[in-house]
Design a protein around this motif. Structure first.
Motif, short mmCIF file in Angstrom:
data_model
loop_
_atom_site.label_atom_id
_atom_site.label_comp_id
_atom_site.label_asym_id
_atom_site.label_seq_id
_atom_site.Cartn_x
_atom_site.Cartn_y
_atom_site.Cartn_z
N MET A 1 -11.42 76.45 63.96
CA MET A 1 -11.00 75.23 64.67
C MET A 1 -12.25 74.52 65.14
N SER A 2 -12.57 73.46 64.47
CA SER A 2 -13.88 72.87 64.68
C SER A 2 -14.04 72.35 66.10
N GLU A 3 -12.96 71.79 66.64
CA GLU A 3 -13.09 71.22 67.97
C GLU A 3 -13.38 72.32 68.99
N GLU A 4 -12.70 73.43 68.77
CA GLU A 4 -12.90 74.51 69.73
C GLU A 4 -14.32 75.03 69.65
N LYS A 5 -14.76 75.15 68.41
CA LYS A 5 -16.11 75.65 68.23
C LYS A 5 -17.11 74.75 68.93
N GLU A 6 -16.86 73.46 68.76
CA GLU A 6 -17.80 72.54 69.38
C GLU A 6 -17.72 72.61 70.88
N ALA A 7 -16.50 72.83 71.34
CA ALA A 7 -16.34 72.89 72.78
C ALA A 7 -17.10 74.07 73.35
N PRO B 1 -21.10 68.15 72.00
CA PRO B 1 -20.45 66.99 71.40
C PRO B 1 -20.42 65.78 72.31
N LYS B 2 -20.54 66.04 73.58
CA LYS B 2 -20.31 64.93 74.50
C LYS B 2 -21.60 64.20 74.84
N PRO C 1 -22.78 65.60 67.21
CA PRO C 1 -21.32 65.64 67.23
C PRO C 1 -20.74 65.85 65.84
N ASN C 2 -21.44 65.35 64.83
CA ASN C 2 -20.94 65.44 63.47
C ASN C 2 -21.38 66.75 62.82
N THR D 1 -13.78 64.30 66.73
CA THR D 1 -15.10 64.89 66.56
C THR D 1 -16.14 64.10 67.34
N MET E 1 -15.62 62.20 69.91
CA MET E 1 -15.39 62.29 71.35
C MET E 1 -15.55 63.71 71.87
N GLY E 2 -15.58 64.66 70.98
CA GLY E 2 -15.65 66.05 71.40
C GLY E 2 -14.40 66.51 72.12
N LEU E 3 -13.27 66.12 71.63
CA LEU E 3 -12.01 66.47 72.30
C LEU E 3 -11.57 67.87 71.92
N SER F 1 -9.65 71.86 61.65
CA SER F 1 -8.39 72.28 62.25
C SER F 1 -8.36 73.80 62.37
N VAL F 2 -7.24 74.44 62.05
CA VAL F 2 -7.18 75.90 62.22
C VAL F 2 -7.10 76.59 60.86
N ASP G 1 -9.23 78.10 59.21
CA ASP G 1 -9.95 79.37 59.08
C ASP G 1 -9.09 80.55 59.52
N VAL H 1 -20.03 59.21 62.79
CA VAL H 1 -19.47 60.49 62.35
C VAL H 1 -18.90 60.32 60.95
#
Lengths: 147, 205, 366, 327
Positions: free
Chosen positions: B1-7, B13-14, B77-78, C84, C86-88, C236-237, C239, C299
């Protein structure tokens, strides 16, 4: 050659299976509750916040408000409310932003008319379009602002 | 989950990317509300890809010209994308180098787009190396008035239509392109729609 | 050899097998194609230009209309790019719903491809069978988000609707049904000698061609190049799920057909896993500010749409509207190879090869 | 001369027209059922008048001739396609009753095969005269295909002719009634004949001349109204004729199998005939289309040698003591 006969077997088997097509327009298609059909508009709920007109991606909503007739009350009431169904894409964003559920989707989907003018629906028409109103509106609305 | 990883990588990312973009003087963007909870401006943790992009820049400076690289940075971020801004005079050589050199082998063009920045036009090319699984992003600026860039269609056939599309919508002339015509719009169309100063012929629907 | 006169044949923009409004200007010698010039742009609506005047939420319904056969992936790519940048953080439930609908959409899209491809080679019936199964997916989407084609389902930060009661069971039953049904398709089509004759060794894409033309989706996988963004650049998920990427060997139409058929099975397996691991509670929307202001930056994200790598390149200047949004539309890239593939073929092969590339003109023209 | 010589052909024409209408209707129904649809349902009860409505529509349509078309040939083509299609029916014996045989020609089979090959002229002309590239390609494909498949078609019936010792269709049936249905001893010939027949009829999987996904509508792209109706009529009249011919040549015509003689011979004929018509629809719903070069290859390298082998084997087996009664 075997493949050809196998295929013929499949098609023959399917010949007696129940038909999947519907007899539209004789039997109307029942749409699920969430179906995004022609909007219903309730002027009494509208607070003329203009959010629907602003979020509309195709700018098909135009509305004007007037002062509340009761001088003791603040705010505005709706004066005219038109949706141009020539360009409306029924994307549901107007109902999503509406804070009072003044505009909601119905299950009606038949919009064909004989003229372009007939596709410009006004407040009266939209108010009268009160059949099969979508029930599932607020519960699953995106919770904005991190509530 | 890319967003989670980034988080999990705090603040990565921010944080505005411009901070690393040493060569690109850009105002720090308005933040706070947009990025959710306001956070302290922290110095960025160095990206794991930083050596990669430094290596690319060094290679170009050595092999092609010391001036070829305008700037090189990581677009954090990318997904930590190594990004290099290349001067257009050297661009075709850089592209050839990155495609043909066997230890780079960027043989797959992921994306090719053009952007109008009002002050200049820019094309952005994302390349991918199938063998190494690496991505790289190149940016090449060109003048708005005399918008000319060398064509990539000899290196990647995919560039052919993309350059026609960019020519059609942004008006960048790709020199050496075999068939520089408009892609979507009719030949007698006036103007290039994706330019910011384009005035639509037909206002409204 | 008899000397014959070459003739210019204008196929499309209205032609029964042109899959939309593609126009091919073909110079033929008898039935052999000597030159070919694809003309596109009949469906160009300027989505990228329009999007510059829209805020991020408003762009989503526009993406429905790009690749109108897999609107879910289109929705996703623009949301994913914005998120991506916004880093949400996206709630798990939303990600699972996204994966389920995207994979179902992949099956729906491949089914339509299968039907029309067989129609192109002259078989009438599989088209209707494909539509019967696709119809079930569309009705499930209709229940979920209220539309059958233009879903407008995803939002930046999550999805609009939670799954209605009993929907996930339906999805799971459908996945089982579909995996079984694909066997029937194989029985009807895969062994058919005429079909094999029409596809084996036809329209061969080499690895070099695939790379040079930046093909993606089944068009590159049929050559044996393992290029699936769900595996290579997981988003997404994906993986969390166990699935295979079907690869071809020779790059001909038959390989492409098998790739897509196997992809449907794999997609259904993903759906089954996602339904099994579906999170119980949780929101469908993450923490998103009321007005989406995307921080300044740039991005590019790519996702695996049914047709290949669907990318979204956003340049933001910190406003609520993108400065520039560019979609990397897989059909546009894939169609380019047609010019090379089609010269020297005859008209019957032209139709089959063009059908196999699986283009959607809404996407080619943008 | 009897009076019925003039009346019966008119009745037959009416029967053929009704058959064509209902063949189209059943084709749409059968393919609809196979494709899990209902087929026509709107016009008349169960959509029974759908074809009649279609024909009526075609007849009242404006007659359009493209301005660049070759007018005389454009007009001639549908006639040239239809007239032989109907003429061949003259030699087909539907039962043993004398009033259902129009002309008991000694070379009936020859007459059929010779006349039916004129139709290709109509198709070719129509494709050429329309001055439309799709029509031209369709016409060319039709010409190549129909001429190529005529050869295996003719050669495959030689075995039947040898066993009957006659070209007269009534005699061919009578020998089958006496012996066995030709489909058994002449199985190879039957297979070649049925494939070639489907190709002659331009039906799936050999429907290249009107391949919709490639050539829009093939040779009749520019035809509308009653001229188009003539092409359709010719096509389905050939279905009628070919189904009759197969019944006669290989399935014993009106012969009742298993001694079920209480069912009238005409009914038997119609039953066998319908089976073949149904087979055509069934194939159409199942198979993809062949490609032009494969089609040619199949005719010349596949069917033609098979047909010749069939002739030799039949001739050989005719000399074998026990088997000769079947050959």
């Amino acid at each position: 050659m075997l493949g050809l006969f196998k295929g013929m077997g499949i098609t023959l088997k399917n010949m007696t299976k129940p038909k999947v097509t519907l007899g539209y327009p004789h039997e109307p298609i029942k749409m699920p509750d969430r179906f995004r059909g022609i909007q219903h508009f309730d002027p009494e709920k509208c607070i003329v916040c203009n959010q629907c007109a602003r979020i509309c991606p195709t700018n098909c909503i135009s509305l004007t408000g007037k002062k509340h007739p009761d001088p003791n009350k603040r705010g505005k009431i709706i004066n005219t409310y038109d949706i141009n169904f020539e360009i409306c894409i029924l994307c549901d964003l107007c109902t999503e932003v509406c804070p009072t559920e003044a505009i909601i989707m119905t299950n009606r989907y038949e919009l064909a008319t004989y003229s372009r003018e007939a596709l410009l629906k006004d407040m009266k028409w939209l108010h009268a379009n009160d059949q099969m109103i979508r029930q599932d509106n607020i519960s699953s609305k995106p919770k904005r602002g991190g509530k | 989950m890319s967003e989670e990883k980034e988080a999990k990588k705090p603040a990565a990312p921010k944080t505005p990317r411009a901070a690393q973009a040493a060569g690109r003087a850009r105002p720090v963007p308005p933040r706070g509300r947009a990025a959710g909870k306001p956070k302290e401006e922290k110095p960025l943790p160095p990206s794991p890809k930083q050596p990669v992009v430094d290596g690319y820049a060094k290679l170009i400076r050595e092999k092609i010209s010391p001036e070829a690289v305008e700037s090189a940075f990581i677009n954090q971020p990318n997904d930590h994308l190594p990004t290099l801004v290349i001067k257009k005079e050297f661009w075709i050589q850089v592209a050839e180098l990155f495609k043909n050199q066997s230890d780079l082998a960027f043989d797959y063009m992921q994306n090719y787009s053009g952007v109008d920045y009002e002050t200049h036009l820019e094309v952005v090319v994302q390349l991918y190396s199938m063998a190494r699984g690496e991505r790289v992003c190149f940016k090449i600026k060109t003048d708005r008035e005399v918008a000319k860039l060398p064509t990539l269609s000899n290196l990647w056939s995919a560039a052919d239509w993309n350059e026609r599309e960019i020519y059609d919508l942004l008006g960048i002339d790709f020199e050496g392109h075999p068939d520089m015509r408009r892609m979507f719009l009719p030949e007698d169309w006036v103007g290039h729609p994706l330019r910011k100063d384009y005035v639509p012929l037909d206002e409204g629907v | 050899m008899l000397r014959t006169e070459e003739m210019v044949l204008n196929l499309g923009p209205q032609h029964p097998s042109m899959h939309g409004v593609l126009r091919l200007v073909v110079k033929i010698d008898g039935e052999i194609i000597r030159e070919i010039e694809p003309v596109v742009g009949y469906l160009h609506r300027g989505t990228e230009k329009l999007a510059e005047d829209l805020n991020y939420t408003q762009i989503i319904p526009y993406t429905d209309r790009l690749d109108y056969l897999s609107s879910m992936t289109n929705n996703y790519v623009v949301c994913h790019a914005t998120e991506t940048l916004m880093g949400l953080e996206i709630p798990e439930k939303a990600e699972y719903l996204r994966v389920i609908v995207m994979e179902m959409n992949r099956v729906a899209s491949h089914l339509l491809w299968l039907g029309t491809f067989l129609l192109d080679v002259g078989a009438l019936t599989p088209f209707l069978y494909c539509f019967r199964d696709r119809e079930q997916i569309l009705s499930m989407f209709n229940e979920l988000c209220g539309a059958r084609l233009t879903y407008n389902y995803m939002r930046v930060g999550g999805v609009k609707w939670d799954a209605p009661a009993g929907w996930l069971d339906k999805v799971k039953n459908f996945a089982d049904y579909m995996i079984n049904e694909i066997q029937n398709y194989h029985e009807l089509i895969s062994g058919n000698e005429i079909f094999l004759q029409r596809t084996k060794g036809i329209g061969v894409i080499t690895k070099e061609m695939a790379l040079s033309y930046s093909l993606s989706g089944a068009n590159i996988r049929c050559t044996g190049i393992d290029w699936d963004l769900r595996k290579k650049q997981p988003y997404s998920v994906y993986d969390r799920f166990d699935f295979k990427v079907p690869l071809g060997k020779t790059g001909d139409l038959l390989d492409k057909y098998h790739c897509r058929m196997d992809e449907m099975v794999e997609a259904m397996k993903i759906v089954k896993q996602a339904v099994e691991g579906f999170p119980e509670g949780g929101a469908t929307m993450g923490k998103v500010p009321r007005v989406l202001r995307v921080p300044e930056g740039e991005v590019y994200v790519g996702v695996e749409s049914p047709r290949g790598e669907l990318g979204c390149h956003i340049v933001s200047k910190g406003k609520d509207k993108p400065w520039r949004i560019k979609f990397r539309r897989p059909s546009f890239y894939n169609l380019q190879v047609a010019k090379e593939l089609l010269v020297g073929q005859n008209i019957a092969n032209l139709v089959a090869i063009l059908g196999s590339i699986d283009i959607v003109l809404g996407e080619v023209d943008g | 001369m009897d009076w019925y010589i003039f009346v019966y052909p008119v009745i037959l024409l009416a029967i053929v027209l009704v058959f064509v209408m209902y063949a189209i209707y059943f084709e749409r129904k059968v393919i609809g059922w196979i494709q899990l649809r209902k087929g026509p349902t709107e016009t008349g009860p169960k959509g029974l008048f759908q074809s009649a409505a279609d024909v009526f529509k075609l007849l009242i349509k404006e007659d359009i001739i493209p301005s660049k078309a070759d007018r005389p040939l454009f007009k001639l083509a549908p006639i040239l396609a239809y007239v032989p299609a109907f003429s061949v029916l003259a030699v087909i014996p539907f039962t043993d009753a004398p009033y259902l045989k129009f002309s008991n020609v000694a070379v009936g089979l020859m007459y059929y095969l010779a006349l039916s090959s004129i139709t290709v002229m109509g198709v070719l002309l129509g494709g050429w005269a329309s001055n439309n590239k799709y029509s031209l390609l369709g016409g060319m494909r039709a010409g190549a295909q129909m001429i190529s498949y005529e050869i295996p078609l003719v050669l495959s019936v030689v075995g039947v002719v040898m066993s009957a010792g006659s070209l007269n269709l009534t005699e061919i049936v009578e020998t089958q009634i006496a012996g066995a249905w030709n489909v058994f001893p002449q199985f190879l010939g039957f297979v070649v004949f049925i494939i070639a027949a489907i190709a002659e009829l331009n039906r799936t999987p050999f429907d290249l001349p009107e391949a919709e996904s490639e050539l829009v509508a093939g040779y009749h792209t520019e035809y509308t109204g009653f001229r188009f109706a003539f092409f359709m009529l010719a096509e389905y009249t050939y279905v009628f004729a070919m189904a009759s011919l197969i019944t006669i040549l290989f399935f014993g015509g009106w012969d009742a199998p298993f001694g079920l003689t209480f069912i009238p011979p005409l009914v038997w004929f119609i039953l066998k005939f319908c089976c073949f018509v149904f087979l055509l629809f069934w194939l159409r719903a199942t198979f993809p289309r062949l490609r032009g070069d494969q089609l040619m290859e199949f005719a010349w390298k596949g069917l033609l040698p098979l047909a010749i082998i069939n002739i030799f084997v039949s001739a050989l087996l005719k000399e074998v003591p026990f088997l000769s009664q079947y050959f």
